[in-house]
Scaffold this active site. Structure first.
Site, PDB file in Angstrom:
ATOM      1  N   ARG A  30       0.842  -1.196   0.000  1.00  0.00           N
ATOM      2  CA  ARG A  30       0.000   0.000   0.000  1.00  0.00           C
ATOM      3  C   ARG A  30       0.872   1.238   0.000  1.00  0.00           C
ATOM      4  NH1 ARG A  30      -4.490  -1.601   4.691  1.00  0.00           N
ATOM      5  NH2 ARG A  30      -5.224  -3.518   3.694  1.00  0.00           N
ATOM      6  N   SER A 134      -7.982  -1.331   0.756  1.00  0.00           N
ATOM      7  CA  SER A 134      -9.016  -1.621   1.754  1.00  0.00           C
ATOM      8  C   SER A 134      -9.639  -0.326   2.273  1.00  0.00           C
ATOM      9  CB  SER A 134      -8.440  -2.477   2.888  1.00  0.00           C
ATOM     10  OG  SER A 134      -7.966  -3.711   2.369  1.00  0.00           O
TER      11      SER A 134
END
Length: 232
Positions: A30, A134
């Protein structure tokens, strides 16, 4: 978001800078494009590393690829497709190139590898990539790798992929090849993730009992990608 998208394509991360390397946490990498922690170069390197890992692990089935509603997800999805296509990896994407929630990728992998909950003899194992950070903020990006069991890959796999991806970054992607985006998208086959997922719900959830209870239920679509499924 214009600056975020511009940085995704134009900023070049360096594997010699620790903060800009590929770093897998819970099954994925990420980051933020403006900080050079989630850029096109990361996706090219990670996807090629996943292709290499598939060869090492003996995966010969399809790779299920999905993306969510974050601003960087569609661009990253296209970058991943460019690498997968040039490597001739069979790829399945959502019908009409729609958003795909992570559980649908997991279910598709399981359905292919273990039909009827049994190990299929001589099955060409499938795996998946999900382009999502997410619950992270809208300008963040993320990419996760799910292995043959449908869930997040273990640390042996992600560690291997991380090292290989950073090696590609160190060589400035000189060994990573791509095809044009249009050609890459044409290479992918469409798959109705939603229909397959909904068809299986009755085997794990007592839907009749829920209907008979007369409950009024609400659902948080978590950024929007689950809206389609909440309507079913």
């Amino acid at each position: 978001m214009e600056a975020v998208l511009k940085a995704f394509y134009e900023q070049q991360p360096s594997a010699s800078v620790p903060q800009e390397r590929v770093s897998f946490g819970t099954s994925g990498h990420r980051g933020r494009s403006i900080e050079r922690t989630f850029n096109a170069s990361h996706i090219y390197a990670i996807t090629q590393a996943v292709v290499d890992y598939r060869c090492e692990a003996g995966y010969q089935g399809p790779l299920f690829l999905g993306f969510d509603t974050h601003a960087l997800s569609r661009p990253a999805w296209e970058c991943a497709l460019q690498v997968l296509a040039v490597n001739k990896v069979p790829v399945f994407v959502e019908k009409d190139h729609g958003y795909t929630a992570t559980p649908l990728i997991s279910q598709a992998i399981l359905h292919h590898n273990y039909p009827d909950d049994q190990v299929a003899p001589d099955v060409a194992l499938a795996d998946g990539l999900i382009i999502t950070p997410s619950h992270n903020p809208p300008d963040d990006g993320g990419i996760k790798y799910n292995s043959h069991h449908g869930g997040p890959a273990d640390t042996d796999a992600t560690g291997w992929i991380e090292l290989r991806a950073n090696a590609y970054l160190l060589r400035q992607l000189e060994d990573v090849h791509t095809v044009p985006v249009d050609e890459a998208i044409a290479h992918a086959q469409e798959y109705d993730f939603t229909a397959h997922y909904v068809a299986k719900l009755g085997s794990v959830v007592d839907i009749a009992a829920i209907q008979d209870a007369g409950l009024a239920l609400g659902a948080d679509p978590m950024g929007g990608r689950r809206c389609r499924y909440g309507k079913r």
